[in-house]
Design a protein around this motif. Structure first.
Motif, PDB file in Angstrom:
ATOM      1  N   ARG A 108       0.831  -1.207   0.000  1.00  0.00           N
ATOM      2  CA  ARG A 108       0.000   0.000   0.000  1.00  0.00           C
ATOM      3  C   ARG A 108       0.865   1.256   0.000  1.00  0.00           C
ATOM      4  O   ARG A 108       0.407   2.335  -0.357  1.00  0.00           O
ATOM      5  CB  ARG A 108      -0.963  -0.024   1.192  1.00  0.00           C
ATOM      6  N   GLY A 129      -4.208   3.234  12.646  1.00  0.00           N
ATOM      7  CA  GLY A 129      -4.547   1.873  12.230  1.00  0.00           C
ATOM      8  C   GLY A 129      -3.346   1.231  11.566  1.00  0.00           C
ATOM      9  O   GLY A 129      -3.434   0.590  10.519  1.00  0.00           O
ATOM     10  N   ASP A 184      -2.417   2.313  16.954  1.00  0.00           N
ATOM     11  CA  ASP A 184      -3.316   1.189  16.663  1.00  0.00           C
ATOM     12  C   ASP A 184      -3.977   0.745  17.961  1.00  0.00           C
ATOM     13  O   ASP A 184      -3.368   0.810  19.034  1.00  0.00           O
ATOM     14  CB  ASP A 184      -2.553   0.003  16.044  1.00  0.00           C
ATOM     15  N   THR A 255      -4.812   3.403   5.688  1.00  0.00           N
ATOM     16  CA  THR A 255      -5.187   2.552   4.558  1.00  0.00           C
ATOM     17  C   THR A 255      -5.971   1.358   5.103  1.00  0.00           C
ATOM     18  O   THR A 255      -5.515   0.657   6.007  1.00  0.00           O
ATOM     19  CB  THR A 255      -3.939   2.043   3.794  1.00  0.00           C
TER      20      THR A 255
HETATM   21  C1  LIG Z   1      -7.071  -4.106   8.087  1.00  0.00           C
HETATM   22  S1  LIG Z   1      -5.859  -3.490   9.193  1.00  0.00           S
HETATM   23  C2  LIG Z   1      -4.924  -2.436   8.092  1.00  0.00           C
HETATM   24  C3  LIG Z   1      -3.539  -2.177   8.611  1.00  0.00           C
HETATM   25  C4  LIG Z   1      -2.702  -1.206   7.795  1.00  0.00           C
HETATM   26  N1  LIG Z   1      -3.308   0.101   7.776  1.00  0.00           N
HETATM   27  C5  LIG Z   1      -2.491  -1.676   6.391  1.00  0.00           C
HETATM   28  O1  LIG Z   1      -3.097  -1.101   5.478  1.00  0.00           O
HETATM   29  O2  LIG Z   1      -1.708  -2.592   6.148  1.00  0.00           O
HETATM   30  C6  LIG Z   1      -6.767  -2.305  10.175  1.00  0.00           C
HETATM   31  C7  LIG Z   1      -6.024  -1.839  11.404  1.00  0.00           C
HETATM   32  O3  LIG Z   1      -6.755  -0.773  11.992  1.00  0.00           O
HETATM   33  C8  LIG Z   1      -6.723  -0.920  13.389  1.00  0.00           C
HETATM   34  N2  LIG Z   1      -7.860  -0.178  13.963  1.00  0.00           N
HETATM   35  C9  LIG Z   1      -9.175  -0.417  13.793  1.00  0.00           C
HETATM   36  N3  LIG Z   1      -9.905   0.468  14.485  1.00  0.00           N
HETATM   37  C10 LIG Z   1      -9.041   1.295  15.111  1.00  0.00           C
HETATM   38  C11 LIG Z   1      -9.175   2.399  15.994  1.00  0.00           C
HETATM   39  N4  LIG Z   1     -10.389   2.833  16.380  1.00  0.00           N
HETATM   40  N5  LIG Z   1      -8.070   3.008  16.450  1.00  0.00           N
HETATM   41  C12 LIG Z   1      -6.838   2.556  16.092  1.00  0.00           C
HETATM   42  N6  LIG Z   1      -6.641   1.509  15.263  1.00  0.00           N
HETATM   43  C13 LIG Z   1      -7.728   0.880  14.786  1.00  0.00           C
HETATM   44  C14 LIG Z   1      -6.802  -2.408  13.600  1.00  0.00           C
HETATM   45  O4  LIG Z   1      -6.349  -2.792  14.891  1.00  0.00           O
HETATM   46  C15 LIG Z   1      -5.892  -2.908  12.474  1.00  0.00           C
HETATM   47  O5  LIG Z   1      -4.560  -3.026  12.897  1.00  0.00           O
END
Ligand SMILES: C[S@@+](CC[C@H](N)C(=O)[O-])C[C@H]1O[C@@H](n2cnc3c(N)ncnc32)[C@H](O)[C@@H]1O
Length: 325
Positions: A108, A129, A184, A255
Motif C-alpha cells: 500500500r 490503524g 493502533d 489505509t
Molecule cells: C485491516 S488493518 C490495516 C492495517 C494497515 N493500515 C495496512 O493497510 O496494512 C486495520 C487496522 O486498523 C486498526 N484499527 C481499527 N480500528 C481502530 C481504531 N479505532 N483506532 C486505532 N486503530 C484501529 C486495527 O487494529 C488494524 O490493525
C-alpha cells in the motif's frame, strides 16, 4: 463492515449469508481456496452455529480462517476446520476472541508514495490503524512502477511493484522522512515471532507474492522497528501528532482502516484530522471517507484521497494505481 454478520438478523442465517457473500464478493478471483472454504462453511450447520455463538464482531471469515491456520499450521480445508471445531473449540474460540483482523500490506506504500512525494520534505508520518507499522516505512522500500524504478533508503528492503494505469505523477525519488509513528488499538510487534506468525496467517492462500513480500518487509522493519503506539484513532491522534517535529510536514494517513470504525465515529475522526492542520491521506473502500464514493470496479478497489478529496483509485493491496485526471 465487510465480513461481519449484521446484528438484529437471525444470527445463524446472517453468518451463513456473510460467508456466502465473502466467498462470492471478496475471495472470488483472489483465493480459490478461501472461496471454496467460505461456501462450504456457509452450508455447514455445525460450523455456522459455532461462528454464531461468538460475539458479532468476531464472526468474520478472515478471523476464523487465520485462527484456524494459526492452530493447524497450514491453510485450512473444510475437513480440518470441522475437526478443529470438534476437537479444539476452546483454543479456536480463545484465538478468535483475542486476535483481530490486522492484515498489514506494505505494498500500500506504492499507492501512497506519489501523494506523499507531492508534500514539502522532510515528512513527519503519523499512520492511524498502523497494525505492525509496515506502511510507516515508505522511504525504506524500493519501487517498480512498470519499469520506472525508485531506490529506497534500505537496499535490503523489498521492491514494491505497482502498475500505473494511465499517467501517475511518479516522483523523481523517494521523499525524506524525518519522523514517524503509528497508532493502533492493538499494535503488532515486528520483533515478536507470534505476532509475525499471526500476520502471515492473515494472508490468503493463492495471493501470489504477498507472503514473500510480508516476510521481506518484516525483515526490513526488524532492522529498525517503527514505533506503533497503543491507542484509539478517535482519541489518541492529537497527542501523537503533537510530538511530530515542527519543521517537518505532518502527514496523517490510513489505509483500509476506517471500515472497522462505525460511520458516525468516522465523522468524528475526520473532524479531528482536519483540526490538526496536517496533510491527510486516505486509501479506503469507496464511500468510507465521505465524498469518496465512486463506482467500484470490484470489491478490491480503494479510493486514494488527499484532505478528503479523491485523487486516484487503486487496488486495495497496492498492485495498481490510477490517478484522477
Ligand atoms: C485491516 S488493518 C490495516 C492495517 C494497515 N493500515 C495496512 O493497510 O496494512 C486495520 C487496522 O486498523 C486498526 N484499527 C481499527 N480500528 C481502530 C481504531 N479505532 N483506532 C486505532 N486503530 C484501529 C486495527 O487494529 C488494524 O490493525
Amino acid at each position: 463492515m465487510p465480513g461481519v454478520a449484521r446484528s438484529g438478523d437471525d444470527p445463524v442465517a446472517a453468518v451463513a449469508q456473510t460467508y456466502r457473500t465473502f466467498a462470492r464478493q471478496e475471495a472470488r478471483g483472489r483465493s480459490a481456496a478461501y472461496e471454496a472454504l467460505a461456501e462450504s462453511v456457509a452450508g455447514d450447520a455445525t460450523l455456522v452455529n459455532f461462528i454464531a455463538s461468538l460475539p458479532p464482531a468476531r464472526r468474520q471469515p478472515n478471523l476464523l480462517f487465520a485462527a484456524a491456520r494459526y492452530l493447524l499450521g497450514t491453510p485450512p480445508g473444510i475437513g480440518p476446520l470441522r475437526e478443529l471445531v470438534r476437537q479444539s473449540r476452546p483454543e479456536l474460540t480463545q484465538l478468535m476472541l483475542t486476535r483481530r483482523t490486522q492484515t498489514n500490506e506494505p505494498a500500500r506504500c506504492a499507492v501512497l508514495l506519489p501523494a506523499l512525494a507531492q508534500l514539502p520534505e522532510p515528512l513527519a508520518l503519523v499512520e492511524v490503524g498502523a497494525s505492525a507499522g509496515l506502511n510507516l516505512l515508505a522511504d525504506r522500500y524500493s519501487y517498480d512502477y512498470a519499469g520506472y524504478r525508485l531506490a529506497g533508503r534500505d537496499p535490503d528492503a523489498p521492491t514494491l511493484r505497482c502498475q500505473p494505469r494511465g499517467p501517475v505523477p511518479l516522483p523523481p525519488r523517494v521523499p525524506a522522512v524525518a519522523w514517524r509513528a503509528g497508532l493502533d488499538l492493538n499494535p503488532l510487534d515486528v520483533t515478536s515471532d507470534e505476532d509475525v506468525r499471526w500476520l502471515s496467517c492473515l494472508v490468503w492462500p493463492g495471493e501470489g507474492d504477498r507472503a514473500d513480500r510480508l516476510a521481506a518487509a518484516v525483515a526490513a522493519a526488524r532492522r529498525d522497528p517503527p514505533e506503533v503506539r497503543r491507542g484509539d484513532l478517535l482519541t489518541g491522534l492529537p497527542a501523537l501528532a503533537a510530538q511530530a517535529p515542527a519543521d517537518a510536514t505532518l502527514v496523517v494517513y490510513h489505509t483500509s482502516v476506517l471500515y472497522q470504525v462505525a460511520a458516525d465515529q468516522r465523522e468524528h475522526f475526520i473532524r479531528t484530522v482536519r483540526g490538526l492542520g496536517a496533510a491527510w491521506l486516505s486509501s479506503e473502500a469507496p464511500g468510507i471517507v465521505p465524498g469518496t464514493a465512486a463506482p467500484a470496479r470490484d470489491g478490491q478497489t480503494c479510493v486514494l484521497a488527499r484532505d478528503g478529496r479523491p485523487i486516484g483509485c487503486a487496488d486495495s493491496h497496492g498492485t495498481w494505481l490510477q490517478w484522477r485526471p
